[in-house]
Scaffold this active site. Sequence first.
Site, PDB file in Angstrom:
ATOM      1  N   ARG A 126       0.824  -1.235   0.000  1.00  0.00           N
ATOM      2  CA  ARG A 126       0.000   0.000   0.000  1.00  0.00           C
ATOM      3  C   ARG A 126       0.848   1.271   0.000  1.00  0.00           C
ATOM      4  NH1 ARG A 126      -2.870  -3.203   3.493  1.00  0.00           N
ATOM      5  NH2 ARG A 126      -4.702  -4.102   2.507  1.00  0.00           N
ATOM      6  N   LYS A 148       3.830  11.566 -10.904  1.00  0.00           N
ATOM      7  CA  LYS A 148       2.936  10.748 -11.732  1.00  0.00           C
ATOM      8  C   LYS A 148       3.638   9.424 -12.045  1.00  0.00           C
ATOM      9  CE  LYS A 148       1.558  13.379 -15.273  1.00  0.00           C
ATOM     10  NZ  LYS A 148       0.765  13.672 -16.473  1.00  0.00           N
ATOM     11  N   GLU A 190      11.079  18.387 -24.646  1.00  0.00           N
ATOM     12  CA  GLU A 190      10.436  18.833 -23.403  1.00  0.00           C
ATOM     13  C   GLU A 190      11.091  20.114 -22.884  1.00  0.00           C
ATOM     14  OE1 GLU A 190       7.651  17.622 -22.209  1.00  0.00           O
ATOM     15  OE2 GLU A 190       7.532  15.777 -23.380  1.00  0.00           O
ATOM     16  N   LYS A 232       9.019  23.086 -14.158  1.00  0.00           N
ATOM     17  CA  LYS A 232       8.122  21.968 -13.852  1.00  0.00           C
ATOM     18  C   LYS A 232       7.714  22.010 -12.372  1.00  0.00           C
ATOM     19  CE  LYS A 232       6.455  17.538 -14.325  1.00  0.00           C
ATOM     20  NZ  LYS A 232       6.257  16.359 -15.108  1.00  0.00           N
ATOM     21  N   GLU A 242      -2.945  17.793 -11.131  1.00  0.00           N
ATOM     22  CA  GLU A 242      -3.204  18.018 -12.550  1.00  0.00           C
ATOM     23  C   GLU A 242      -4.669  18.322 -12.812  1.00  0.00           C
ATOM     24  OE1 GLU A 242      -1.159  16.327 -16.543  1.00  0.00           O
ATOM     25  OE2 GLU A 242      -1.862  14.849 -15.125  1.00  0.00           O
ATOM     26  N   ARG A 246      -1.637  22.535 -14.400  1.00  0.00           N
ATOM     27  CA  ARG A 246      -0.614  21.576 -14.838  1.00  0.00           C
ATOM     28  C   ARG A 246      -0.872  21.089 -16.265  1.00  0.00           C
ATOM     29  NH1 ARG A 246       1.577  16.915 -10.717  1.00  0.00           N
ATOM     30  NH2 ARG A 246       2.804  15.734 -12.206  1.00  0.00           N
ATOM     31  N   ASN A 250       0.957  20.007 -21.095  1.00  0.00           N
ATOM     32  CA  ASN A 250       0.623  19.159 -22.242  1.00  0.00           C
ATOM     33  C   ASN A 250       0.767  19.884 -23.565  1.00  0.00           C
ATOM     34  OD1 ASN A 250      -0.004  16.811 -20.838  1.00  0.00           O
ATOM     35  ND2 ASN A 250      -2.005  17.616 -20.269  1.00  0.00           N
ATOM     36  N   HIS A 253       1.378  18.073 -26.788  1.00  0.00           N
ATOM     37  CA  HIS A 253       1.190  16.644 -26.540  1.00  0.00           C
ATOM     38  C   HIS A 253      -0.026  16.047 -27.254  1.00  0.00           C
ATOM     39  CE1 HIS A 253       4.323  17.237 -23.669  1.00  0.00           C
ATOM     40  NE2 HIS A 253       4.268  15.997 -23.222  1.00  0.00           N
ATOM     41  N   HIS A 257       0.739  12.824 -29.158  1.00  0.00           N
ATOM     42  CA  HIS A 257       0.201  11.506 -28.784  1.00  0.00           C
ATOM     43  C   HIS A 257      -0.429  10.795 -29.977  1.00  0.00           C
ATOM     44  CE1 HIS A 257      -0.100  12.388 -24.207  1.00  0.00           C
ATOM     45  NE2 HIS A 257       1.063  11.876 -24.559  1.00  0.00           N
ATOM     46  N   HIS A 270       8.822   9.837 -27.591  1.00  0.00           N
ATOM     47  CA  HIS A 270       7.807  10.724 -27.025  1.00  0.00           C
ATOM     48  C   HIS A 270       8.149  12.199 -27.268  1.00  0.00           C
ATOM     49  CE1 HIS A 270       4.870  12.268 -24.187  1.00  0.00           C
ATOM     50  NE2 HIS A 270       5.832  12.930 -23.580  1.00  0.00           N
TER      51      HIS A 270
HETATM   52  N1  LIG Z   1       5.541  10.368 -15.132  1.00  0.00           N
HETATM   53  C1  LIG Z   1       5.542  11.416 -15.908  1.00  0.00           C
HETATM   54  O1  LIG Z   1       5.200  12.536 -15.501  1.00  0.00           O
HETATM   55  C2  LIG Z   1       6.009  11.260 -17.318  1.00  0.00           C
HETATM   56  C3  LIG Z   1       6.252  12.393 -18.111  1.00  0.00           C
HETATM   57  C4  LIG Z   1       6.741  12.204 -19.406  1.00  0.00           C
HETATM   58  C5  LIG Z   1       6.975  10.925 -19.894  1.00  0.00           C
HETATM   59  N2  LIG Z   1       6.718   9.855 -19.082  1.00  0.00           N
HETATM   60  C6  LIG Z   1       6.988   8.486 -19.545  1.00  0.00           C
HETATM   61  O2  LIG Z   1       8.394   8.366 -19.730  1.00  0.00           O
HETATM   62  C7  LIG Z   1       8.632   7.330 -20.684  1.00  0.00           C
HETATM   63  C8  LIG Z   1       9.681   7.792 -21.655  1.00  0.00           C
HETATM   64  O3  LIG Z   1      10.872   8.044 -20.939  1.00  0.00           O
HETATM   65  P1  LIG Z   1      12.289   8.015 -21.697  1.00  0.00           P
HETATM   66  O4  LIG Z   1      12.183   8.847 -22.904  1.00  0.00           O
HETATM   67  O5  LIG Z   1      13.316   8.305 -20.691  1.00  0.00           O
HETATM   68  O6  LIG Z   1      12.363   6.510 -22.232  1.00  0.00           O
HETATM   69  P2  LIG Z   1      13.150   5.213 -21.681  1.00  0.00           P
HETATM   70  O7  LIG Z   1      13.052   5.097 -20.235  1.00  0.00           O
HETATM   71  O8  LIG Z   1      12.647   4.095 -22.508  1.00  0.00           O
HETATM   72  O9  LIG Z   1      14.649   5.540 -22.069  1.00  0.00           O
HETATM   73  C9  LIG Z   1      14.991   5.633 -23.426  1.00  0.00           C
HETATM   74  C10 LIG Z   1      16.157   4.697 -23.775  1.00  0.00           C
HETATM   75  O10 LIG Z   1      17.361   5.309 -23.343  1.00  0.00           O
HETATM   76  C11 LIG Z   1      18.087   4.403 -22.519  1.00  0.00           C
HETATM   77  N3  LIG Z   1      18.836   5.222 -21.580  1.00  0.00           N
HETATM   78  C12 LIG Z   1      18.355   5.979 -20.584  1.00  0.00           C
HETATM   79  N4  LIG Z   1      19.351   6.656 -20.001  1.00  0.00           N
HETATM   80  C13 LIG Z   1      20.483   6.319 -20.638  1.00  0.00           C
HETATM   81  C14 LIG Z   1      21.842   6.711 -20.515  1.00  0.00           C
HETATM   82  N5  LIG Z   1      22.224   7.630 -19.634  1.00  0.00           N
HETATM   83  N6  LIG Z   1      22.746   6.141 -21.342  1.00  0.00           N
HETATM   84  C15 LIG Z   1      22.376   5.243 -22.284  1.00  0.00           C
HETATM   85  N7  LIG Z   1      21.114   4.859 -22.461  1.00  0.00           N
HETATM   86  C16 LIG Z   1      20.171   5.391 -21.660  1.00  0.00           C
HETATM   87  C17 LIG Z   1      17.036   3.529 -21.895  1.00  0.00           C
HETATM   88  O11 LIG Z   1      17.585   2.347 -21.429  1.00  0.00           O
HETATM   89  C18 LIG Z   1      16.091   3.352 -23.093  1.00  0.00           C
HETATM   90  O12 LIG Z   1      16.577   2.371 -23.962  1.00  0.00           O
HETATM   91  C19 LIG Z   1       7.299   7.018 -21.334  1.00  0.00           C
HETATM   92  O13 LIG Z   1       6.817   5.802 -20.818  1.00  0.00           O
HETATM   93  C20 LIG Z   1       6.390   8.156 -20.884  1.00  0.00           C
HETATM   94  O14 LIG Z   1       5.052   7.761 -20.763  1.00  0.00           O
HETATM   95  C21 LIG Z   1       6.251   9.995 -17.819  1.00  0.00           C
END
Ligand SMILES: NC(=O)c1ccc[n+]([C@@H]2O[C@H](COP(=O)([O-])OP(=O)(O)OC[C@H]3O[C@@H](n4cnc5c(N)ncnc54)[C@H](O)[C@@H]3O)[C@@H](O)[C@H]2O)c1
Length: 368
Positions: A126, A148, A190, A232, A242, A246, A250, A253, A257, A270
């Site tokens: 929990r 989030k 971003e 942020k 949100e 907040r 987006n 986005h 999306h 993304h």
């Molecule tokens: N929670 C939130 O507020 C929020 C906001 C935006 C996006 N997201 C989520 O984030 C995700 C995308 O995140 P992302 O773009 O980081 O993708 P990811 O976590 O898949 O990372 C991208 C790639 O880069 C690699 N990588 C990461 N750091 C590295 C480094 N220092 N050196 C070498 N390789 C590295 C990872 O292993 C992966 O293969 C999506 O699922 C999206 O929905 C969440």
Amino acid sequence: MPNINPQAIQVKLLNNSYPIWIKRNITQHIYKYLEKFYIGQKWFLITPTSIYHLYGKEIIDNLTQHHFEIIPILIEDGEKIKSIAYFEKYSKELVQNGCNRDSMLIALGGGVTGDLTGFIASSLFRGIDYIQFPTSLLAMVDSSIGGKTGINIGEGKNLIGAFHHPKAVIIDPYFLSSLPEREVISGLGEILKYGIINNNSIIDLFIKFKSKQMDLTSSEIDKMIIRSVKVKVEIVEKDVNESNLRRILNFGHTVGHIIEAFTNYQYISHGEAVLHGMIIAIELSKQICNLNEDYANKIISILKDISFIKLPEISKQEFNNFLFRDKKVQKNKLNFILLNKQCSPIIKNDIKTEIIYKIYKSHQRSLI
Ligand SMILES: NC(=O)c1ccc[n+]([C@@H]2O[C@H](COP(=O)([O-])OP(=O)(O)OC[C@H]3O[C@@H](n4cnc5c(N)ncnc54)[C@H](O)[C@@H]3O)[C@@H](O)[C@H]2O)c1
């Protein structure tokens, strides 16, 4: 604390305030920052195998030397692990390794690792504590901050999730040296978003950064990260759940999306999709909000210069289907974030879908 003077930004929330520390090479002194959370409980470092070999092992060695009990949980890479099946797999692995309600999880990786680890932390026993240790640029400036967490189901991305704030966020821009170029572009999307909706000095920094061939060891990238995080944090503090403000995060986005979903999240990252979504939003802002042409064109040319990826042909029908599946649809009205003027976003809910599609088509064709 060792005298490395990280930028310390406090996220001030009613019951869940937490620090964000940003400093190149802070990882070498990590135990100093984490020791205040260590009360002899079991810690777990959740990280993709590749990141473990790059940075995780050294972190474990460092913390173990300082008497932390910390176990690595090596996970697979890619968006696919944000799923119920992997959520179950890694939750079980944690429990089998002695995780209990006092344990601490560290998410070392990109946004995927952070979202999944955060979601596990929100629900296992929990709710247990976790720390975000982002390694991708996108995770540093966006997903690690704001609490989030979530996973995907077949019906859509991030449809299962919870707000669960970390105990701390640690950002070491040194990690960027190994980040693939496409992922750098994704994070820059971003960063530029924060520059467009809130702090124009980020755009100026980006221009300098670009003139230095986007050198990831330059001081500009560290400064852009710090300023982006501040934007942020400011927005999250004002609207933690949100509900309104907040939503301006987006920006870009909605169409972003659609491009991601239409290509099954396989083709475009993304942030790259958001870059193109922002171009559409700025074109729309010119037409609907009389956004200053010179400013709009300057930003569009900066955005176009970063991502050369071709966009898919989408029919009008498909475009509309994806548009209305978006989470930003409320009471059948589409909330679209536009710009009134520089750094002044507004939420519009009366935009005709034909205009959005027309602009998408013309942007898509301009890239062929
Ligand atoms: N929670 C939130 O507020 C929020 C906001 C935006 C996006 N997201 C989520 O984030 C995700 C995308 O995140 P992302 O773009 O980081 O993708 P990811 O976590 O898949 O990372 C991208 C790639 O880069 C690699 N990588 C990461 N750091 C590295 C480094 N220092 N050196 C070498 N390789 C590295 C990872 O292993 C992966 O293969 C999506 O699922 C999206 O929905 C969440």
